[in-house]
Design an enzyme around this catalytic site. Structure first.
Site, mmCIF file in Angstrom:
data_model
loop_
_atom_site.group_PDB
_atom_site.id
_atom_site.type_symbol
_atom_site.label_atom_id
_atom_site.label_comp_id
_atom_site.label_asym_id
_atom_site.label_seq_id
_atom_site.Cartn_x
_atom_site.Cartn_y
_atom_site.Cartn_z
ATOM 1 N N SER A 192 1.187 -1.062 0.401
ATOM 2 C CA SER A 192 0.285 -0.102 -0.026
ATOM 3 C C SER A 192 0.518 1.200 -0.147
ATOM 4 O O SER A 192 1.902 1.120 -0.049
ATOM 5 C CB SER A 192 -0.723 -0.195 1.084
ATOM 6 O OG SER A 192 -0.570 0.288 2.215
ATOM 7 N N LYS A 193 0.416 2.491 0.096
ATOM 8 C CA LYS A 193 0.994 3.610 -0.144
ATOM 9 C C LYS A 193 1.698 4.184 0.821
ATOM 10 O O LYS A 193 2.433 4.290 1.268
ATOM 11 C CB LYS A 193 0.100 4.339 -0.487
ATOM 12 C CG LYS A 193 -0.514 4.384 -2.417
ATOM 13 C CD LYS A 193 -0.980 5.811 -2.011
ATOM 14 C CE LYS A 193 -1.740 5.663 -3.749
ATOM 15 N NZ LYS A 193 -2.677 6.008 -4.372
ATOM 16 N N ARG A 194 1.229 3.223 2.360
ATOM 17 C CA ARG A 194 2.279 3.813 3.102
ATOM 18 C C ARG A 194 3.472 3.176 3.361
ATOM 19 O O ARG A 194 4.104 3.209 3.672
ATOM 20 C CB ARG A 194 1.515 2.754 4.437
ATOM 21 C CG ARG A 194 -0.125 3.292 4.962
ATOM 22 C CD ARG A 194 -0.391 2.478 5.935
ATOM 23 N NE ARG A 194 -0.267 2.152 7.021
ATOM 24 C CZ ARG A 194 -0.292 4.148 8.063
ATOM 25 N NH1 ARG A 194 -0.590 4.613 7.811
ATOM 26 N NH2 ARG A 194 0.910 3.771 9.043
ATOM 27 N N ASP A 195 3.758 2.125 2.102
ATOM 28 C CA ASP A 195 4.846 1.343 1.972
ATOM 29 C C ASP A 195 5.684 2.919 1.442
ATOM 30 O O ASP A 195 7.203 2.630 0.918
ATOM 31 C CB ASP A 195 4.912 0.526 1.631
ATOM 32 C CG ASP A 195 3.834 -0.889 2.508
ATOM 33 O OD1 ASP A 195 3.897 -0.113 3.658
ATOM 34 O OD2 ASP A 195 3.157 -0.867 1.605
ATOM 35 N N GLU B 55 3.461 3.342 -6.687
ATOM 36 C CA GLU B 55 3.498 3.919 -7.445
ATOM 37 C C GLU B 55 4.423 3.988 -8.710
ATOM 38 O O GLU B 55 5.607 4.610 -8.388
ATOM 39 C CB GLU B 55 2.820 5.528 -7.339
ATOM 40 C CG GLU B 55 1.478 5.182 -6.577
ATOM 41 C CD GLU B 55 0.929 6.656 -6.690
ATOM 42 O OE1 GLU B 55 1.250 7.201 -7.323
ATOM 43 O OE2 GLU B 55 -0.592 6.436 -5.559
#
Length: 532
Positions: free
Chosen positions: A298-301, A305
């Site tokens: 997820s973007k938390r990682d 992108e």
RNA sequence: GGCCCCAUCGUCUAGUGGCCUAGGACACCGGGUUUUCAUCCCGGCAACCGGGGUUCGACUCCCCGUGGGGUCACCA
């Protein structure tokens, strides 16, 4: 209004090839010579025109999971001389982001994934955005309704939620229960008049649903796990399932590759497909990419992108190579693959069923290898592309300079490292900063031995005829030999003088990049610093 | 929780009943090359989730357990 002719129109003149899927004995394959399937084939693969599709929903830019799916679609299509289609699934008007489409297109292009048909490429089976295909979906929904294969329902989201809560409280599954008698048109009118939502549900066959997945084998969902799911929402738009199945068929897609999150939902597609009378495509679900803790990426990682990798200084070749090896391997010990190599070597039958963790260290290693392996032209192009995403002063330099920078930094791992290494060189001669530790070590140590050395060599540097890396390097060697000192004795002071710190390109290369005048100015500036 | 799926070094993985003393790569540790950083070279550490079967023989086949993931929307 929707009519059967709309349906005919969209499939007119397009023969549907029947894929060799749905064969019974799934495991293991004895004759998967074509590498496409682990299962026995009933039809020679060369006879089938493979068509894959990548169908993102435009809710943001492309992330590595999507990139992996897109890559698989591309590779399979390319390997068999088929085509890959790009469709935008934007039936959810609330979550739609128009810029996302452009971003996804740009990310795919950067990765080197070429689209043969669809959004951004054109074709005869469009439109390729689901938001422009409403009539087609409505025609199919109406057809199902007319044939008694679907029915209207009027439950409000609140009522449904209450039913789910009740089921949860009793620790049993919630499954939509079909009414004893199906609603009539009069009921629909009454519901509308009452202001109740009107949706359409598929009248699902009450039976176990089986299908063959090319990577997971035969999957069976028990009858009690299926129910009459919604195919048309209250706003008249189709749900994902209906639009997806209808489009895949009419667009001639016969090989569906997607993430494993759809594996347990594919029963809906087979039921729908059968109700609609469409032939079965081949399915291949790809195991998921997880973070290093084993959770869904997820973007938390951080950078998940594709565009962020580009901005971070990675090469698309490296990202593609790395992603391809997440859940697939060639069976031998090769690890280094160009896109063409991948297209040739890729085999669905060698795709792993296990989720893979996204290991940034390994990505970095691939990037280092790729940076060293790429031809100068291509590397320069990639570097220029990278610079265009930064506000570095390097972006204004000419190609010759950039090539020299790249050559001087050979062995670098990522473009941002190159930037860091040469940054002082591209600052004004009185603007780069000195690292105190480097000053102490290279200049002040030994009662200012470094400063003294700089004073001694300055005239010799001035006297240098050839200002090439080779000439400078030779002079340094000769000087050290003549004075019986180690390279470090002049190297360290020079490095600090030239760039202010203890790291960067080799000294001769740095001096050439600087030019004689600026190099001398920097040495003089540094000498003048003594005793301050 | 129901259902579906999965299970080899820390990570990506090779392995389709004897080629396994379990191979490769990344990371890590040690050493070397190098004027710095990095690269590069050499060496090392390190795994078959547990328990039952089947078999002359299981990492490989079956069952159970455990663990992990996915999914159960008028989102895709």
């Amino acid at each position: 209004m929707p009519s059967p002719t709309a349906i005919e129109a969209c499939s007119a003149g397009r023969p549907i090839t029947i894929p060799a899927s749905n064969c019974k004995k799934p495991w293991p394959a004895s004759n998967s010579r074509d590498g496409l399937s682990r299962f026995p084939l009933e039809i020679e693969i060369s006879m089938i025109q493979i068509k894959t599709r990548f169908a993102p929903s435009p809710t943001g830019s492309l992330h590595v999971g999507g990139a992996r799916t897109a890559l698989a679609c591309y590779l399979v299509a390319k390997k068999f001389g088929g085509t890959m289609l790009l469709r935008i699934e934007d039936t959810d008007r609330a979550r739609h982001q128009e810029e996302a489409v452009e971003k996804i297109l740009a990310d795919l292009a950067w990765l080197g994934i070429e689209i043969d048909e669809g959004v951004g490429a054109g074709g005869d089976n469009g439109p390729y955005r689901q938001s422009e295909r409403l009539e087609i979906y409505q025609a199919h929904i109406q057809k199902l309704l007319d044939e008694g294969k679907a029915y209207y329902a009027f439950d409000t989201p609140e009522e449904l939620e209450a039913l789910r809560d009740a089921a949860r409280a009793e620790k049993r599954d919630f499954k939509y229960s079909r009414p004893q008698t199906l609603p009539t048109q009069a009921d629909v009118d009454a519901a509308r008049a009452e202001g109740r939502p009107v949706v359409v549900r598929l009248l699902s066959d009450k039976r176990d649903v089986s299908f063959v997945d090319e990577v997971f084998g035969e999957i069976t969902i028990p009858a009690d796990q299926t129910d009459d799911f919604i195919i048309a929402k209250g706003d008249g738009w189709p749900t994902y399932h209906l639009a997806n199945v209808v489009d895949d068929h009419h667009m001639g897609v016969n090989f569906i590759l997607r993430g494993q999150e759809f594996l347990g939902q594919t029963w809906r597609h087979v039921l729908l497909r059968e109700a609609l009378g469409f032939p079965a495509p081949r399915y291949a679900h790809l195991a998921l990419i997880m973070d290093m803790k084993g959770r869904k990426l997820s973007k938390r990682d951080g950078d998940v992108e594709v565009d962020l990798f580009r901005r971070a200084g990675y090469l698309p070749e490296a990202l593609v190579n790395f992603i391809a090896l997440l859940g697939w391997n060639p069976g031998d010990e090769r690890e280094f693959f160009t896109m063409d190599d991948l297209a040739e070597a890729f085999e669905i039958s060698r795709v792993s069923k296990t989720n893979a963790k996204f290991d940034r260290d390994k990505l970095m290693s691939f990037n280092t290898d790729w940076a060293a392996a790429l031809e100068a032209d291509r590397l320069l192009g990639a570097f220029t592309d990278y610079l265009s995403t930064t506000d570095s002063p390097l972006a204004d330099q000419d190609e010759a300079t950039l090539s020299a920078v790249l050559a001087a930094c050979s062995g670098f791992r990522r473009f941002d490292e190159v930037l860091a290494k040469v940054a002082p060189i591209f600052m004004a001669d009185d603007a780069y900063e000195y690292d105190p530790k480097a000053v102490k070590k290279g200049l002040e140590k030994g009662e200012g031995a470094g400063y003294a050395r700089l004073e001694l060599i300055l005239p010799e540097i001035e006297a240098l005829g050839d200002w090439t890396a080779e000439a400078i390097h030779n002079w340094m060697g000769a000087y050290c030999e003549a004075n019986e000192i180690g390279f470090g004795k002049i190297g360290q002071p020079m490095r600090v003088a030239l760039a202010g710190g203890m790291f960067g390109p080799a000294i001769p290369e740095m001096m050439v990049l600087l030019g004689k005048e600026r190099a001398m100015a920097r040495i003089q500036r540094t000498i003048a610093m003594r005793g301050e």
